[in-house]
Design a protein around this motif. Sequence first.
Motif, PDB file in Angstrom:
ATOM      1  N   ASP A  41       0.836  -1.193   0.000  1.00  0.00           N
ATOM      2  CA  ASP A  41       0.000   0.000   0.000  1.00  0.00           C
ATOM      3  C   ASP A  41       0.877   1.251   0.000  1.00  0.00           C
ATOM      4  O   ASP A  41       1.993   1.235   0.547  1.00  0.00           O
ATOM      5  N   THR A  42       0.362   2.320  -0.626  1.00  0.00           N
ATOM      6  CA  THR A  42       1.033   3.624  -0.573  1.00  0.00           C
ATOM      7  C   THR A  42      -0.032   4.679  -0.298  1.00  0.00           C
ATOM      8  O   THR A  42      -1.195   4.498  -0.652  1.00  0.00           O
ATOM      9  N   TRP A  43       0.373   5.762   0.335  1.00  0.00           N
ATOM     10  CA  TRP A  43      -0.565   6.852   0.634  1.00  0.00           C
ATOM     11  C   TRP A  43      -0.001   8.169   0.118  1.00  0.00           C
ATOM     12  O   TRP A  43       1.176   8.451   0.307  1.00  0.00           O
ATOM     13  N   TRP A  44      -0.849   8.946  -0.507  1.00  0.00           N
ATOM     14  CA  TRP A  44      -0.526  10.325  -0.845  1.00  0.00           C
ATOM     15  C   TRP A  44      -1.783  11.025  -1.283  1.00  0.00           C
ATOM     16  O   TRP A  44      -2.873  10.470  -1.172  1.00  0.00           O
ATOM     17  N   GLN A  45      -1.669  12.267  -1.764  1.00  0.00           N
ATOM     18  CA  GLN A  45      -2.819  13.075  -2.148  1.00  0.00           C
ATOM     19  C   GLN A  45      -2.467  13.914  -3.368  1.00  0.00           C
ATOM     20  O   GLN A  45      -1.289  14.116  -3.667  1.00  0.00           O
ATOM     21  N   THR A  46      -3.491  14.457  -4.001  1.00  0.00           N
ATOM     22  CA  THR A  46      -3.269  15.395  -5.091  1.00  0.00           C
ATOM     23  C   THR A  46      -2.291  16.480  -4.642  1.00  0.00           C
ATOM     24  O   THR A  46      -1.359  16.843  -5.370  1.00  0.00           O
ATOM     25  N   GLU A  47      -2.493  16.992  -3.439  1.00  0.00           N
ATOM     26  CA  GLU A  47      -1.668  18.102  -2.946  1.00  0.00           C
ATOM     27  C   GLU A  47      -0.207  17.699  -2.732  1.00  0.00           C
ATOM     28  O   GLU A  47       0.686  18.527  -2.867  1.00  0.00           O
ATOM     29  N   ILE A  79     -16.055  12.498  -0.443  1.00  0.00           N
ATOM     30  CA  ILE A  79     -16.427  11.116  -0.764  1.00  0.00           C
ATOM     31  C   ILE A  79     -15.304  10.479  -1.581  1.00  0.00           C
ATOM     32  O   ILE A  79     -14.730  11.115  -2.457  1.00  0.00           O
ATOM     33  N   LYS A  80     -14.981   9.221  -1.274  1.00  0.00           N
ATOM     34  CA  LYS A  80     -13.987   8.473  -2.041  1.00  0.00           C
ATOM     35  C   LYS A  80     -14.683   7.316  -2.721  1.00  0.00           C
ATOM     36  O   LYS A  80     -15.067   6.349  -2.071  1.00  0.00           O
ATOM     37  N   SER A  81     -14.879   7.388  -4.002  1.00  0.00           N
ATOM     38  CA  SER A  81     -15.547   6.313  -4.707  1.00  0.00           C
ATOM     39  C   SER A  81     -14.591   5.738  -5.740  1.00  0.00           C
ATOM     40  O   SER A  81     -14.112   6.469  -6.609  1.00  0.00           O
TER      41      SER A  81
HETATM   42  C1  WT7 Z   1      -7.039  10.909  -0.440  1.00  0.00           C
HETATM   43  C2  WT7 Z   1      -6.311  11.630  -1.533  1.00  0.00           C
HETATM   44  C3  WT7 Z   1      -3.333   8.965  -3.662  1.00  0.00           C
HETATM   45  C4  WT7 Z   1      -3.182   9.800  -4.866  1.00  0.00           C
HETATM   46  C5  WT7 Z   1      -4.400   9.753  -5.696  1.00  0.00           C
HETATM   47  C6  WT7 Z   1      -5.637  10.224  -4.980  1.00  0.00           C
HETATM   48  C7  WT7 Z   1      -7.209   8.747   0.364  1.00  0.00           C
HETATM   49  C8  WT7 Z   1      -5.068   7.813  -0.598  1.00  0.00           C
HETATM   50  C9  WT7 Z   1      -4.843   6.000   0.573  1.00  0.00           C
HETATM   51  C10 WT7 Z   1      -4.491   4.791   1.213  1.00  0.00           C
HETATM   52  C11 WT7 Z   1      -6.381   5.042   2.576  1.00  0.00           C
HETATM   53  C12 WT7 Z   1      -6.003   6.660   1.013  1.00  0.00           C
HETATM   54  C13 WT7 Z   1      -6.966   9.703   1.517  1.00  0.00           C
HETATM   55  C14 WT7 Z   1      -6.269  10.864   0.849  1.00  0.00           C
HETATM   56  N1  WT7 Z   1      -6.122   7.774   0.246  1.00  0.00           N
HETATM   57  N2  WT7 Z   1      -4.298   6.733  -0.420  1.00  0.00           N
HETATM   58  N3  WT7 Z   1      -3.399   4.085   0.854  1.00  0.00           N
HETATM   59  N4  WT7 Z   1      -5.292   4.340   2.213  1.00  0.00           N
HETATM   60  N5  WT7 Z   1      -6.770   6.185   2.003  1.00  0.00           N
HETATM   61  O1  WT7 Z   1      -5.429  11.525  -4.538  1.00  0.00           O
HETATM   62  O2  WT7 Z   1      -7.786  12.169  -4.982  1.00  0.00           O
HETATM   63  O3  WT7 Z   1      -6.205  13.698  -3.703  1.00  0.00           O
HETATM   64  O4  WT7 Z   1      -7.097  11.569  -2.693  1.00  0.00           O
HETATM   65  O5  WT7 Z   1      -7.233   9.547  -0.803  1.00  0.00           O
HETATM   66  O6  WT7 Z   1      -8.183  10.097   2.076  1.00  0.00           O
HETATM   67  O7  WT7 Z   1      -6.385  12.075   1.561  1.00  0.00           O
HETATM   68  P1  WT7 Z   1      -6.660  12.316  -4.020  1.00  0.00           P
END
Ligand code: WT7
Length: 611
Positions: A381-387, A498-500
């Motif tokens: 798993d990896t985590w990051w955001q648009t920002e 929302i995350k879909s």
């Molecule tokens: C949000 C960011 C990741 C780049 C593409 C989406 C959620 C992201 C994970 C993970 C649980 C995650 C968070 C984050 N998220 N990776 N591995 N486990 N949640 O970028 O559209 O800006 O979304 O996606 O909530 O803040 P994004």
Amino acid sequence: MTETILTGAGSGAPRTIERTPRRAPLIGSYQERCQSFTWNEAREWLDGMPDGCLNIAHEAVDRHASAGLADQVALRFLDRTLPTQELTYAELRDLTDAFAIALRTLGVRPGERVCTLLDRSPALYVTALGALKNGSVYCPLFPAFGPEPVRERLELGSVRVLVTDAEAYEHKIAPNRDSLTSLEFVLIVGDRSLATEPSAPLPTGTLPWSETMAAATSVLHRDGFTIAATRPEDPALLHFTSGTTGRPKGAVHVHQAVVAHHATTRFALDLRPGDIFWCTADPGWVTGTSYGIIGPLTCGVTVVTDAADFDAGRWYRILEEQHVTVFYTAPTALRMLMRKGTELAHGHNLSALRHIVSVGEPLNPEAVVWGLEAFGLPIHDTWWQTETGAIMISNYPGMPIRPGSMGRPMPGIEIAVLERGDDGRAAVVDGKVTVVAQPGVDGELALRPGWPSMFRTYLDNPERYAKAFVDGWYLTGDVARVDGDGYVWFVGRADDVIKSAGHLIGPFEVESALMEHPAVAEVGVIGKPDPLAGEIVKAFVTLQTGYEPDERLRRELIMFGRRRLGSVAPREIAFDQALPHTRSGKVMRRLLKARELGLPEGDLSTMEPSP
Ligand code: WT7
């Protein structure tokens, strides 16, 4: 050498699985890297340009084209019928040079915005990298967006050039073209001509891609091309992302972001020369740009891209036939593969596959273990955001995995968990925040600013940008906890976003679109948990007097949403003539969600008293 995979950590007794990796990581162990790594070191891994200039497209394409990889395949396109089209690094260099020349010829200046609304086709990649070569800012739009999200983003971004196809043009652009005053040029890719009379001239500023590129290629052959002398801090990329209130936010990234794209691609995705890499994310979102285009090309590998939608059998076929070595995908897709069982995986020769990585939404612990059964590989798993622009937390290759955890901070990244206040976000007292001291306690996840791919502003909204930084931390809006060994566990969002299927959807954008239907008096939108997509969009609608809450109207509203919004439209609609409000009159989405889930309603002190 064996690799240890701990399962069950954090819940129940830990179980240890050991396996022998197919190849030992070349990138050094996590501890070694964290101790010695600096972003200046990573900058040295890139080429750079004279006088301290830096350009993403030079690092991704030109330097490989002139350093031994000219004839290597950079991009391999699969379409619905699977035959492939390929572009070598040298071909990609020439095409992107030509597109940059085309922009120059049109008078498009550095810093001006160039958008794509395209399927995963060569023109998308050529536009992205060619725009960067011209010093323009590249902004991808998701092709499944309906006309309304597209119009909104083109307007917010003051986009000057759009590259799209005839079908998308007719349905999503033409109806709004007159109101989009900054949109000067639209390039139409493909054979299908617009539905005007064949002999009729195209609307002003609408140009065929093929002729534009042919003319620019002649100029390239005659005069050659010099890439724009972009500085490391010049804007390069614009990615729209959704918040809980208001319009989408345009996160701006600079050319220097490529330092982080490259380093994290090597670290978290473990890409090496000779790899065949498949990132399943659409380039209309940040993952598909940072890791579907830039990161892997800076590593000089071959990137596979598939234009078709998900299909389990097709995906295994691609993994096998393309000899994919590294696979970057999302939990929704993995859950869909899991539904088909391990037999389908075992029916394919996936021996080329070395590393599997996931992003975008919580990865179920079962999926990590399933990866071992289906592929003989755990899922990282990896985590990051648009920002953040690039991966910030990951299960580093070779590091023991705790299924359910997102892993540990990348080398060069400092994180903290901050104590929260009543609104669920980090508590700020006199401009100060408090770092949670004990392991295992929830709080808002924060990052120490300073990595190269950090967003530099929200377009035209510096106040909103400033608000994201408090007391020396960037606040992510996610809630997480860190265990005693530094592994980060995702708890949830601190807001109503929302995350879909891995895509962020802003409830406000959906509500605003539905409000335009004459039957709708008020609406509140939430994410409803869904076993496959993580969440689906659900709308609670109060009707204007005179409308009947019946099945016919429900269907009409669903269709209305779909036509305007495309993929971000609500899948479910419920009628509710008594939506809960705050005292300031806002619909309480949090309460709608708690009621939907049958959860405690929590603190209702801000709720408007019932009439
Ligand atoms: C949000 C960011 C990741 C780049 C593409 C989406 C959620 C992201 C994970 C993970 C649980 C995650 C968070 C984050 N998220 N990776 N591995 N486990 N949640 O970028 O559209 O800006 O979304 O996606 O909530 O803040 P994004």
